[in-house]
Motif scaffolding. Structure first.
Motif, PDB file in Angstrom:
ATOM      1  N   GLY A 121       0.820  -1.213   0.000  1.00  0.00           N
ATOM      2  CA  GLY A 121       0.000   0.000   0.000  1.00  0.00           C
ATOM      3  C   GLY A 121       0.850   1.257   0.000  1.00  0.00           C
ATOM      4  N   ARG A 122       0.265   2.324   0.516  1.00  0.00           N
ATOM      5  CA  ARG A 122       0.897   3.646   0.448  1.00  0.00           C
ATOM      6  C   ARG A 122       2.217   3.711   1.203  1.00  0.00           C
ATOM      7  NH1 ARG A 122      -0.355   8.813  -0.389  1.00  0.00           N
ATOM      8  NH2 ARG A 122       0.238   9.596   1.651  1.00  0.00           N
ATOM      9  N   PRO A 123       3.274   4.139   0.520  1.00  0.00           N
ATOM     10  CA  PRO A 123       4.532   4.334   1.251  1.00  0.00           C
ATOM     11  C   PRO A 123       4.442   5.545   2.185  1.00  0.00           C
ATOM     12  CG  PRO A 123       4.787   5.002  -1.038  1.00  0.00           C
ATOM     13  CD  PRO A 123       3.412   4.405  -0.914  1.00  0.00           C
ATOM     14  N   ILE A 124       5.139   5.486   3.299  1.00  0.00           N
ATOM     15  CA  ILE A 124       5.098   6.573   4.290  1.00  0.00           C
ATOM     16  C   ILE A 124       5.574   7.890   3.683  1.00  0.00           C
ATOM     17  CG2 ILE A 124       6.106   7.387   6.476  1.00  0.00           C
ATOM     18  CD1 ILE A 124       6.270   4.426   7.318  1.00  0.00           C
ATOM     19  N   ASP A 125       6.588   7.825   2.840  1.00  0.00           N
ATOM     20  CA  ASP A 125       7.112   9.068   2.256  1.00  0.00           C
ATOM     21  C   ASP A 125       6.248   9.575   1.106  1.00  0.00           C
ATOM     22  OD1 ASP A 125       7.758   7.508   0.069  1.00  0.00           O
ATOM     23  OD2 ASP A 125       9.921   7.612   0.357  1.00  0.00           O
ATOM     24  N   GLY A 126       5.153   8.851   0.801  1.00  0.00           N
ATOM     25  CA  GLY A 126       4.246   9.302  -0.252  1.00  0.00           C
ATOM     26  C   GLY A 126       4.926   9.423  -1.609  1.00  0.00           C
ATOM     27  N   GLY A 127       6.044   8.733  -1.786  1.00  0.00           N
ATOM     28  CA  GLY A 127       6.759   8.782  -3.054  1.00  0.00           C
ATOM     29  C   GLY A 127       7.713   9.953  -3.152  1.00  0.00           C
ATOM     30  N   GLY A 149      16.542  15.321  -2.966  1.00  0.00           N
ATOM     31  CA  GLY A 149      17.569  15.272  -4.000  1.00  0.00           C
ATOM     32  C   GLY A 149      17.069  14.320  -5.071  1.00  0.00           C
ATOM     33  N   ASP A 150      17.904  13.418  -5.529  1.00  0.00           N
ATOM     34  CA  ASP A 150      17.439  12.483  -6.552  1.00  0.00           C
ATOM     35  C   ASP A 150      17.069  11.125  -5.946  1.00  0.00           C
ATOM     36  OD1 ASP A 150      19.970  11.774  -5.867  1.00  0.00           O
ATOM     37  OD2 ASP A 150      20.767  11.666  -7.900  1.00  0.00           O
ATOM     38  N   ARG A 151      16.900  11.108  -4.624  1.00  0.00           N
ATOM     39  CA  ARG A 151      16.576   9.830  -3.989  1.00  0.00           C
ATOM     40  C   ARG A 151      15.312   9.905  -3.162  1.00  0.00           C
ATOM     41  NH1 ARG A 151      22.517   9.811  -2.992  1.00  0.00           N
ATOM     42  NH2 ARG A 151      23.227   8.819  -4.902  1.00  0.00           N
ATOM     43  N   ARG A 152      14.668   8.763  -3.020  1.00  0.00           N
ATOM     44  CA  ARG A 152      13.479   8.676  -2.173  1.00  0.00           C
ATOM     45  C   ARG A 152      13.855   8.988  -0.725  1.00  0.00           C
ATOM     46  NH1 ARG A 152       9.174   5.552  -4.095  1.00  0.00           N
ATOM     47  NH2 ARG A 152       8.323   5.632  -1.983  1.00  0.00           N
ATOM     48  N   VAL A 153      12.905   9.529   0.035  1.00  0.00           N
ATOM     49  CA  VAL A 153      13.157   9.809   1.445  1.00  0.00           C
ATOM     50  C   VAL A 153      13.280   8.480   2.199  1.00  0.00           C
ATOM     51  CG1 VAL A 153      12.284  10.907   3.527  1.00  0.00           C
ATOM     52  CG2 VAL A 153      11.970  12.020   1.311  1.00  0.00           C
ATOM     53  N   LEU A 154      12.289   7.593   2.012  1.00  0.00           N
ATOM     54  CA  LEU A 154      12.325   6.288   2.684  1.00  0.00           C
ATOM     55  C   LEU A 154      12.270   5.128   1.693  1.00  0.00           C
ATOM     56  CD1 LEU A 154       9.803   7.016   5.601  1.00  0.00           C
ATOM     57  CD2 LEU A 154      12.306   7.080   5.729  1.00  0.00           C
ATOM     58  N   GLY A 155      11.468   5.272   0.669  1.00  0.00           N
ATOM     59  CA  GLY A 155      11.325   4.199  -0.315  1.00  0.00           C
ATOM     60  C   GLY A 155      10.025   3.428  -0.161  1.00  0.00           C
ATOM     61  N   ASP A 156       9.737   2.591  -1.160  1.00  0.00           N
ATOM     62  CA  ASP A 156       8.475   1.838  -1.166  1.00  0.00           C
ATOM     63  C   ASP A 156       8.436   0.712  -0.138  1.00  0.00           C
ATOM     64  OD1 ASP A 156       7.138   3.291  -3.119  1.00  0.00           O
ATOM     65  OD2 ASP A 156       8.099   2.178  -4.753  1.00  0.00           O
ATOM     66  N   GLY A 157       9.572   0.422   0.482  1.00  0.00           N
ATOM     67  CA  GLY A 157       9.614  -0.668   1.468  1.00  0.00           C
ATOM     68  C   GLY A 157       9.110  -0.276   2.854  1.00  0.00           C
ATOM     69  N   PHE A 207      15.899   5.474   5.975  1.00  0.00           N
ATOM     70  CA  PHE A 207      16.268   6.862   5.692  1.00  0.00           C
ATOM     71  C   PHE A 207      17.783   6.956   5.466  1.00  0.00           C
ATOM     72  CE2 PHE A 207      17.755  11.001   7.235  1.00  0.00           C
ATOM     73  CZ  PHE A 207      17.073  11.844   6.367  1.00  0.00           C
ATOM     74  N   LEU A 208      18.553   6.341   6.363  1.00  0.00           N
ATOM     75  CA  LEU A 208      20.017   6.359   6.240  1.00  0.00           C
ATOM     76  C   LEU A 208      20.483   5.617   4.985  1.00  0.00           C
ATOM     77  CD1 LEU A 208      21.139   5.779   9.941  1.00  0.00           C
ATOM     78  CD2 LEU A 208      21.156   7.919   8.647  1.00  0.00           C
ATOM     79  N   LYS A 209      19.783   4.518   4.671  1.00  0.00           N
ATOM     80  CA  LYS A 209      20.144   3.766   3.463  1.00  0.00           C
ATOM     81  C   LYS A 209      19.941   4.619   2.217  1.00  0.00           C
ATOM     82  CE  LYS A 209      18.694  -0.787   5.085  1.00  0.00           C
ATOM     83  NZ  LYS A 209      17.837  -1.949   4.714  1.00  0.00           N
ATOM     84  N   ARG A 210      18.813   5.312   2.140  1.00  0.00           N
ATOM     85  CA  ARG A 210      18.544   6.151   0.966  1.00  0.00           C
ATOM     86  C   ARG A 210      19.547   7.300   0.893  1.00  0.00           C
ATOM     87  NH1 ARG A 210      14.989   2.459   1.276  1.00  0.00           N
ATOM     88  NH2 ARG A 210      16.950   1.370   0.937  1.00  0.00           N
ATOM     89  N   ARG A 211      19.836   7.915   2.036  1.00  0.00           N
ATOM     90  CA  ARG A 211      20.804   9.025   2.058  1.00  0.00           C
ATOM     91  C   ARG A 211      22.169   8.572   1.581  1.00  0.00           C
ATOM     92  NH1 ARG A 211      18.992  12.738   0.513  1.00  0.00           N
ATOM     93  NH2 ARG A 211      17.212  11.410   0.188  1.00  0.00           N
ATOM     94  N   SER A 212      22.524   7.320   1.901  1.00  0.00           N
ATOM     95  CA  SER A 212      23.856   6.834   1.523  1.00  0.00           C
ATOM     96  C   SER A 212      23.827   6.153   0.150  1.00  0.00           C
ATOM     97  CB  SER A 212      24.387   5.879   2.593  1.00  0.00           C
ATOM     98  OG  SER A 212      23.529   4.758   2.722  1.00  0.00           O
ATOM     99  N   GLY A 213      22.744   6.381  -0.598  1.00  0.00           N
ATOM    100  CA  GLY A 213      22.691   5.911  -1.974  1.00  0.00           C
ATOM    101  C   GLY A 213      22.295   4.461  -2.163  1.00  0.00           C
TER     102      GLY A 213
END
Ligand code: CTP
Ligand code: K
Ligand code: MG
Length: 181
Positions: free
Chosen positions: A30-36, A40-48, A107-113
């Motif tokens: 269902g809906r991701p918390i970060d709403g998509g 920058g060029d990366r998701r805040v949290l992601g669909d997971g 969040f840390l995973k997305r920030r670190s690419g």
């Protein structure tokens, strides 16, 4: 305190924090918390990280804490030493903290690419401990001090990665999880 006793208490006390991640895997979607949204060029949290997974994970942890609290007298009797009953705020701190830790890790995973599903050794295995223990200490201080002695915390830090790796490999083999971490 005997080491076996410490291990049983640590495992019992942490069960409400262990279950949310696995429940989220089963109930997620269902809906991701970060709403998509991206940063920058990366998701805040992601669909997971979804609202449903987070809510169901937290609920599962709190429900398990309630069940453990009901069977605690019988279990303590059978074991010959006391295991914890869970105060509502302790249950919430453990279960909610586990979900929060997992979200912060993403969040840390997305920030670190790192893409969704990427491995982050260490963080993957301990993210929920790092948040659930301090949150529980904050919400249910006396309860936390009673049960989470230094010995118990040490056992949790050693036991958790082992249990995490084991359950995730099983979930992966059963086809419930996309990656074995
Ligand atoms: N899940 C969810 N909500 C959460 C946590 C997990 O819906 N708060 C579900 C998602 O379906 C997710 C699965 O459980 O894909 C596995 O969780 P996890 O391994 O934590 O997520 P990943 O998909 O690996 O994403 P990330 O890289 O952000 O950890
Ligand atoms: K994770
Ligand atoms: Mg993952």
């Amino acid at each position: 305190m005997a080491i076996l006793e410490t291990i049983v208490i640590a495992f019992w006390a942490m069960l409400p924090a262990y279950v949310p991640n696995n429940a989220a895997v089963l109930a997620g979607g269902g809906r991701p918390i970060d709403g998509g949204r991206t940063w920058g060029d990366r998701r805040v949290l992601g669909d997971g990280k979804t609202w449903r997974g987070t809510a169901m994970g937290t609920l599962a942890g709190v429900a398990l804490a309630a069940v453990l609290t009901v069977i605690e007298p019988t279990a303590s009797d059978a074991l010959g030493f006391a295991v914890p009953a869970f105060e509502p705020l302790a249950a919430l701190g453990l279960a909610g903290g586990a979900m929060l830790g997992d979200i912060l890790a993403s969040f840390l995973k997305r920030r670190s690419g790192r893409q969704r599903g990427a491995m982050f050794p260490g963080l993957d295995q301990l993210d929920f401990v790092v948040v659930s223990l301090p949150l529980t200490a904050l919400l249910a201080t006396e309860w936390f001090q009673t049960w989470f002695t230094l010995e118990v915390i040490l056992v949790v830090v050693v036991l958790t990665p082992i249990l995490h790796v084991t359950t995730n490999v099983i979930a992966y083999k059963l086809g419930l999880k996309n990656e074995p971490w």
